[in-house]
Design a protein around this motif. Structure first.
Motif, PDB file in Angstrom:
ATOM      1  N   LEU A 140      12.252  32.618   6.496  1.00  0.00           N
ATOM      2  CA  LEU A 140      13.587  32.351   7.020  1.00  0.00           C
ATOM      3  C   LEU A 140      13.666  30.956   7.632  1.00  0.00           C
ATOM      4  O   LEU A 140      12.693  30.457   8.206  1.00  0.00           O
ATOM      5  N   ASP A 141      14.877  30.362   7.556  1.00  0.00           N
ATOM      6  CA  ASP A 141      15.066  29.055   8.181  1.00  0.00           C
ATOM      7  C   ASP A 141      15.334  29.245   9.677  1.00  0.00           C
ATOM      8  O   ASP A 141      15.523  30.358  10.163  1.00  0.00           O
ATOM      9  N   GLU A 142      15.372  28.140  10.397  1.00  0.00           N
ATOM     10  CA  GLU A 142      15.465  28.205  11.862  1.00  0.00           C
ATOM     11  C   GLU A 142      16.760  28.848  12.348  1.00  0.00           C
ATOM     12  O   GLU A 142      16.783  29.514  13.383  1.00  0.00           O
ATOM     13  N   TYR A 143      17.860  28.663  11.602  1.00  0.00           N
ATOM     14  CA  TYR A 143      19.139  29.213  12.052  1.00  0.00           C
ATOM     15  C   TYR A 143      19.187  30.731  11.852  1.00  0.00           C
ATOM     16  O   TYR A 143      19.700  31.462  12.704  1.00  0.00           O
ATOM     17  N   THR A 144      18.656  31.183  10.736  1.00  0.00           N
ATOM     18  CA  THR A 144      18.601  32.625  10.513  1.00  0.00           C
ATOM     19  C   THR A 144      17.682  33.292  11.521  1.00  0.00           C
ATOM     20  O   THR A 144      17.973  34.374  12.033  1.00  0.00           O
ATOM     21  N   LEU A 145      16.569  32.626  11.834  1.00  0.00           N
ATOM     22  CA  LEU A 145      15.661  33.154  12.842  1.00  0.00           C
ATOM     23  C   LEU A 145      16.333  33.230  14.214  1.00  0.00           C
ATOM     24  O   LEU A 145      16.144  34.191  14.962  1.00  0.00           O
ATOM     25  N   GLU A 146      17.133  32.218  14.541  1.00  0.00           N
ATOM     26  CA  GLU A 146      17.847  32.205  15.819  1.00  0.00           C
ATOM     27  C   GLU A 146      18.868  33.326  15.881  1.00  0.00           C
ATOM     28  O   GLU A 146      19.032  33.990  16.919  1.00  0.00           O
ATOM     29  N   LEU A 147      19.566  33.560  14.770  1.00  0.00           N
ATOM     30  CA  LEU A 147      20.542  34.651  14.714  1.00  0.00           C
ATOM     31  C   LEU A 147      19.840  35.996  14.870  1.00  0.00           C
ATOM     32  O   LEU A 147      20.332  36.891  15.561  1.00  0.00           O
ATOM     33  N   GLN A 148      18.691  36.125  14.244  1.00  0.00           N
ATOM     34  CA  GLN A 148      17.902  37.346  14.354  1.00  0.00           C
ATOM     35  C   GLN A 148      17.454  37.572  15.794  1.00  0.00           C
ATOM     36  O   GLN A 148      17.506  38.689  16.319  1.00  0.00           O
ATOM     37  N   ARG A 149      16.992  36.515  16.440  1.00  0.00           N
ATOM     38  CA  ARG A 149      16.571  36.611  17.836  1.00  0.00           C
ATOM     39  C   ARG A 149      17.728  37.013  18.741  1.00  0.00           C
ATOM     40  O   ARG A 149      17.584  37.844  19.645  1.00  0.00           O
ATOM     41  N   HIS A 150      18.900  36.427  18.484  1.00  0.00           N
ATOM     42  CA  HIS A 150      20.088  36.762  19.273  1.00  0.00           C
ATOM     43  C   HIS A 150      20.436  38.241  19.136  1.00  0.00           C
ATOM     44  O   HIS A 150      20.764  38.909  20.125  1.00  0.00           O
TER      45      HIS A 150
END
Length: 225
Positions: A171-181
């Motif tokens: 996953l790219d950084e933005y998808t990872l951030e959305l997942q974390r959120h």
């Protein structure tokens, strides 16, 4: 779709259990009850009201200005003063606002609904409505719903964590951030539920202790010889 309709009907019946309301006031209170993120349109509300009337769960009435909320009473004031009452004819006021009231069957239906605590009560679609009506729900049912909601979210949390661990490298950084959120949101709700469950259990324990105290007979004074 039917589940969403049931949720709306429960919210309507819950609000009408406090006082008769016209459609405009109902819509405002539904938006307050459920939040702007779940605002209902007139196109959704009025078919639900029509269905509830047809099933005998609510009825249109000539309101008592003393019993209605101020906004509702004002809406019908001109009509009531300008034209004599016609008994069962619903009051519509200047803007055609019909007033709705819970029937005896509606009260019974609402009580049955609020006493239920199955999976439907703690799913995303209905949990917020059921929680908003907790003041009308018995303590045992409240606790079962809260525990069921926590279990469901805990299961979801574990599934998301496992999925994240498997796919993290792809996953790219933005998808990872959305997942974390998303994970943080669920974790926050689980903590919130833990606090509510603790409070409900403490209240139940206090009630049990109080009831136990009342069950103990008072000691009798010994008679003097």
């Amino acid at each position: 779709m039917r589940s969403r309709s049931n949720v709306l009907e429960t919210a309507i019946l819950g609000l009408l259990s406090s006082a008769p309301l016209h459609g405009y006031e109902l819509r405002k209170r539904l938006n307050l009850l459920l939040g702007s993120f779940r605002a209902f349109s007139y196109g959704t509300l009025y078919p639900a009201l029509k269905s509830l009337v047809a099933r005998g769960l609510i009825e249109t009435v000539e309101p008592d200005p003393e019993a209605l909320p101020r906004a509702t009473a004002r809406a019908g004031a001109t009509s009531a003063a300008g034209r004599p009452s016609s008994g069962t004819k619903p009051l519509t006021g200047r803007r055609g606002r019909i007033v709705y009231r819970l029937t005896a069957d509606g009260k019974e239906h609402l009580q049955t609904t609020l006493a239920s605590s199955g999976p439907a009560a703690w799913e995303d679609e209905s949990f917020d409505v059921r929680f908003a009506l907790f003041a009308q729900t018995d303590a045992e049912t409240r606790l079962r719903i809260l525990e069921g909601r926590r279990t469901r979210l805990t299961e979801r949390l574990e599934a998301v964590r496992e999925s994240a661990a498997r796919t993290r490298e792809r996953l790219d950084e933005y998808t990872l951030e959305l997942q974390r959120h998303g994970l943080e949101q669920v974790e926050r709700e689980v903590r919130w539920l833990d606090g509510l469950i603790t409070t409900e259990r403490d209240r139940a324990s206090s009630r049990d202790k109080t009831a136990g105290t009342h069950d103990v007979p008072a000691p009798r004074n010994k008679e003097r010889g």
